[in-house]
Write an enzyme that holds these catalytic residues in place. Structure first.
Site: not given
Length: 324
Positions: A226, A72, A202-204, A102
């Site tokens: 993540g 990345q 993505n997320g939680d 980010c």
């Protein structure tokens, strides 16, 4: 559902998110061994004056890792990112991932990371420049938008597809949200409907059941995990098993977990050496201890956090695990 990025068919549609301070080489190798379909490096800014720094040396070491290697890159100008991509290929990249996700202030103040989403023209220039600069697949990680009032991920997804981006990962929060509040998946669902390339949600996503719900709701091609991997890399095996069978995986025996954990801490020590290894192992030790023994972690943490000898750190942690 299998995901194809350029010539690579991923073995699983459960991916490790690139995370500064977490997705380093020892952790990527561990997650890969436990079923992550793709792991991506910590974000790197590949500029000549930074390449000799310790941080870059460790972040750009991919020896012995399985293909495909995804690196990345971050930056705020098209030409700068194109040059970073070319350099990343020299360091062994099979896939280039561009960071537009980010929310960190020091990244956004340079108009990099998720700050780029404010300028759609610049996004287009960057994506086209990077895709043109290299012969390998380029992917994009982004958020749902810049702010709650400006969720422009669907527009950027179309720009990305036209520019030749081969996969999108979307974190279900805006730049403004940082990591607070709950991730939402409506915008990810909209993105999936806008493009033909694989979209990763993505997320939680903290459990196998949640992964299934998010995939069913968004129709995304896969999920990216993540913070839920911190202290619990077995989440990849759990999600993969549940997605394949609809059944929960039998819990990993504690003895097996202990063995895996100690091998990981040992690898951190070996990779970074005594001084840095000891310091970077601390957060993983805390995450593992919290995952296994939430109620009694505080006194142990106060003890181990003061240790300055690598072998002593390992021994005290090993003794702690053996008491569980």
């Amino acid at each position: 559902m299998s995901i194809k990025i350029g010539p690579y068919n991923l073995a699983s549609n459960v991916l490790l998110a690139p995370m500064a301070g977490t997705s380093d080489k020892p952790f990527r190798q561990l997650c890969k061994s436990l079923g992550a379909g793709l792991t991506t490096s910590e974000m790197v800014v590949i500029q000549e004056h930074l390449l000799n720094s310790n941080k870059s040396k460790y972040r750009l070491d991919f020896s012995g890792e399985q293909q495909p290697i995804s690196i990345q890159i971050a930056g705020s100008e098209a030409q700068e990112l194109a040059l970073s991509a070319i350099k990343a290929v020299e360091y062994g990249a099979d896939i280039i991932d561009i960071n537009m996700g980010c929310p960190a202030k020091k990244v956004c103040n340079k108009a990099a990371g998720s700050a780029l989403m404010q300028d759609e023209q610049l996004v287009q220039e960057i994506l086209e420049a990077v895709v043109a600069a290299v012969d390998i697949p380029v992917t994009l990680k982004m958020r749902t938008g810049w702010s709650v009032d400006n969720k422009n991920a669907p527009t950027i997804a179309q720009i990305a597809q036209q520019a030749g981006i081969q996969m999108l990962s979307v974190h279900g929060r805006t730049r403004q949200d940082k990591y607070t509040g709950l991730a939402e998946y409506d915008t990810i669902k909209t993105v999936v409907n806008q493009v033909d390339i694989p979209v990763i949600a993505n997320g939680d996503i903290t459990s196998a059941q949640k992964a299934r719900q998010v995939l069913d709701y968004t129709k995304a091609a896969g999920v990216m995990i993540g913070r839920a991997t911190q202290g619990n890399p077995w989440i990849f095996s759990e999600i993969n098993h549940y997605l394949k069978t609809g059944q929960s995986l039998n819990p990993v025996p504690l003895e097996d977990k202990k063995r895996t954990i100690l091998q990981h801490i040992d690898k951190i020590h070996q990779f970074y050496g005594d001084f840095l290894g000891l310091r970077l192992a601390r957060k993983h030790i805390l995450w593992y201890a919290t995952h296994l023994d939430k109620n009694h972690v505080q006194p142990f943490w106060q003890t181990i956090n003061k240790i300055t000898d690598r072998e002593q750190q390992f021994k005290i942690f090993e003794d702690y695990l053996n008491q569980l």
